[in-house]
Scaffold this motif. Structure first.
Motif, mmCIF file in Angstrom:
data_model
loop_
_atom_site.group_PDB
_atom_site.id
_atom_site.type_symbol
_atom_site.label_atom_id
_atom_site.label_comp_id
_atom_site.label_asym_id
_atom_site.label_seq_id
_atom_site.Cartn_x
_atom_site.Cartn_y
_atom_site.Cartn_z
ATOM 1 N N GLY A 108 0.806 -1.205 0.000
ATOM 2 C CA GLY A 108 0.000 0.000 0.000
ATOM 3 C C GLY A 108 0.842 1.259 0.000
ATOM 4 O O GLY A 108 2.079 1.208 -0.068
ATOM 5 N N SER A 109 0.188 2.407 0.107
ATOM 6 C CA SER A 109 0.874 3.693 -0.016
ATOM 7 C C SER A 109 1.952 3.942 1.036
ATOM 8 O O SER A 109 3.001 4.494 0.698
ATOM 9 C CB SER A 109 -0.146 4.835 -0.004
ATOM 10 O OG SER A 109 -0.841 4.874 -1.236
ATOM 11 N N HIS A 132 -4.326 4.210 -10.591
ATOM 12 C CA HIS A 132 -4.732 3.828 -9.246
ATOM 13 C C HIS A 132 -6.197 4.170 -8.982
ATOM 14 O O HIS A 132 -6.878 3.434 -8.256
ATOM 15 C CB HIS A 132 -3.832 4.503 -8.214
ATOM 16 C CG HIS A 132 -2.515 3.813 -8.051
ATOM 17 N ND1 HIS A 132 -1.346 4.487 -7.772
ATOM 18 C CD2 HIS A 132 -2.174 2.505 -8.144
ATOM 19 C CE1 HIS A 132 -0.353 3.609 -7.688
ATOM 20 N NE2 HIS A 132 -0.831 2.411 -7.917
ATOM 21 N N VAL A 188 4.904 2.172 -0.317
ATOM 22 C CA VAL A 188 5.390 2.821 -1.542
ATOM 23 C C VAL A 188 6.161 4.090 -1.189
ATOM 24 O O VAL A 188 7.257 4.342 -1.711
ATOM 25 C CB VAL A 188 4.223 3.162 -2.491
ATOM 26 C CG1 VAL A 188 4.718 3.983 -3.684
ATOM 27 C CG2 VAL A 188 3.541 1.892 -2.992
ATOM 28 N N ALA A 214 -2.653 1.603 -4.588
ATOM 29 C CA ALA A 214 -2.263 2.692 -3.688
ATOM 30 C C ALA A 214 -3.286 3.820 -3.724
ATOM 31 O O ALA A 214 -4.181 3.858 -4.571
ATOM 32 C CB ALA A 214 -0.883 3.213 -4.087
ATOM 33 N N TYR A 222 -9.029 3.233 0.845
ATOM 34 C CA TYR A 222 -8.491 4.148 -0.165
ATOM 35 C C TYR A 222 -9.602 4.666 -1.073
ATOM 36 O O TYR A 222 -9.585 5.832 -1.480
ATOM 37 C CB TYR A 222 -7.435 3.439 -1.017
ATOM 38 C CG TYR A 222 -6.100 3.196 -0.339
ATOM 39 C CD1 TYR A 222 -5.798 3.725 0.909
ATOM 40 C CD2 TYR A 222 -5.127 2.425 -0.962
ATOM 41 C CE1 TYR A 222 -4.579 3.500 1.523
ATOM 42 C CE2 TYR A 222 -3.895 2.188 -0.360
ATOM 43 C CZ TYR A 222 -3.626 2.728 0.878
ATOM 44 O OH TYR A 222 -2.406 2.492 1.471
ATOM 45 N N THR A 243 0.034 8.911 -4.760
ATOM 46 C CA THR A 243 0.715 8.624 -6.033
ATOM 47 C C THR A 243 1.123 9.907 -6.740
ATOM 48 O O THR A 243 2.259 10.045 -7.209
ATOM 49 C CB THR A 243 -0.202 7.795 -6.951
ATOM 50 O OG1 THR A 243 -0.535 6.566 -6.300
ATOM 51 C CG2 THR A 243 0.467 7.488 -8.280
ATOM 52 N N ASP A 261 4.776 1.899 -10.402
ATOM 53 C CA ASP A 261 4.157 1.421 -9.167
ATOM 54 C C ASP A 261 2.986 0.506 -9.500
ATOM 55 O O ASP A 261 1.938 0.953 -9.964
ATOM 56 C CB ASP A 261 3.685 2.591 -8.305
ATOM 57 C CG ASP A 261 3.106 2.127 -6.980
ATOM 58 O OD1 ASP A 261 3.308 0.945 -6.627
ATOM 59 O OD2 ASP A 261 2.455 2.939 -6.299
ATOM 60 N N SER A 302 1.550 -1.428 -7.204
ATOM 61 C CA SER A 302 0.766 -1.618 -5.986
ATOM 62 C C SER A 302 -0.635 -1.043 -6.192
ATOM 63 O O SER A 302 -0.887 -0.287 -7.126
ATOM 64 C CB SER A 302 1.434 -0.902 -4.810
ATOM 65 O OG SER A 302 2.835 -1.091 -4.816
#
Length: 299
Positions: free
Chosen positions: A70-71, A171, A74, A100, A247, A105, A96, A98
């Motif tokens: 997750g963020s 994302h 990251v 996130a 998220y 991002t 990326d 993931s």
């Protein structure tokens, strides 16, 4: 023409298969230590090299994949001490993969841009089996120049690549995609519990729904646990599902969207995680909802 060197941070359930397919595509691959040494050792046996740290990996790679939970993770990989931002060379690209928070991002992309490093978000659609087969989907946020450079590498592990536009859109689309998927999971789990409380069996439920217009590939992987007790059918944890739905709530707040259904879906996964079952997989939500209805798992 010499192929760019690819870095991969996060060779777990998805990253391992992706890394193997990057190697099969003829790209030099550099990986960094993972808490589970098994995937790292397998990639090394197939021609990858191992860096001692993220800093060492970043300094020698042209395109760096991140595939973490997750963020917060990251951000630590990119902006932490000895991270990508401090050590990657100008002109490199961070990809990326993931799932996130898009707000984070965009912030990471802006920070990297000041150092001459491009960023793309390319979250994944599919399962670890798809990752191993090189048949994942990905939804990409990147400027045109960055996308043109990374597309040949993406094709090593994805067969469905959608370039959506600017950084962050990948994302956003992934969270909306997971909203639909986790909504299906919550609906199926509750519907099966209701069917059983009403005197119907799971087999009867499946015979009708599984042969109707409601049938789809998500239904198949979700139901494999209930029908066949196959825990490998959809190895996506309750903790990750809950994180993605949080998220999505952040995304809805940031754009001023009203999404009452999503709140109910999020709370299903939140309740299961709070009950200490966060490491179980999404299809096992059916067991949790059954138990809240006073039902044992149907054997």
């Amino acid at each position: 023409m010499t192929k760019p060197t690819i870095g991969f941070i996060g060779v777990g359930l998805m990253g391992h298969g992706m890394g193997l397919n990057i190697l099969k595509g003829g790209y030099p691959l550099v990986v960094v230590a993972h808490r589970n040494r098994g995937p790292v050792e397998d990639l090394l046996a197939n021609g990858a090299t191992e860096a001692a740290s993220i800093a060492e990996l970043a300094a020698q790679c042209d395109i760096i994949h991140i595939c973490v939970s997750g963020s917060p993770q990251v951000e630590a990989v990119i902006a932490g001490e000895g991270g990508i931002a401090a050590k990657a060379k100008a002109g490199s690209i961070v990809v990326d993969c993931s799932t996130a928070d898009p707000v984070s991002t965009v912030q990471m992309a802006e920070m990297l841009a000041t150092r001459g490093i491009a960023m793309a978000d390319a979250p994944l659609g599919g399962t670890p089996a798809n990752a191993a087969q090189g048949t994942l989907s990905t939804m990409v946020g990147a400027d045109d120049e960055a996308f043109a450079r990374i597309e040949p590498v993406l094709k090593c592990w994805a067969t469905n690549i959608a370039h959506l536009g600017a950084v962050g859109l990948g994302h956003k689309m992934k969270l909306i995609n997971n909203f639909v998927a986790m909504g299906n999971a919550a609906l199926l789990a509750e519907a099966m519990a209701l069917a059983r409380k009403s005197g119907l069996s799971v087999e009867q439920f499946h015979k009708l729904i599984g042969s109707s217009r409601m049938h789809n590939s998500f239904y198949d992987t979700f139901m494999k646990w209930t029908l066949e007790h196959d825990e490998n059918a959809h190895r996506f944890s309750i903790t990750n599902a809950h994180k993605d739905m949080r998220y999505l709530s952040n995304l809805a707040t940031s754009v001023g969207a009203v999404n009452p259904v999503q709140s109910a879906i999020r709370n299903n996964f939140g309740a299961m995680e709070s009950a200490g079952q966060g490491e179980r997989f999404v299809p096992m939500l059916a067991d949790f909802i059954a138990a809240t209805n006073g039902l044992d798992r149907e054997e």
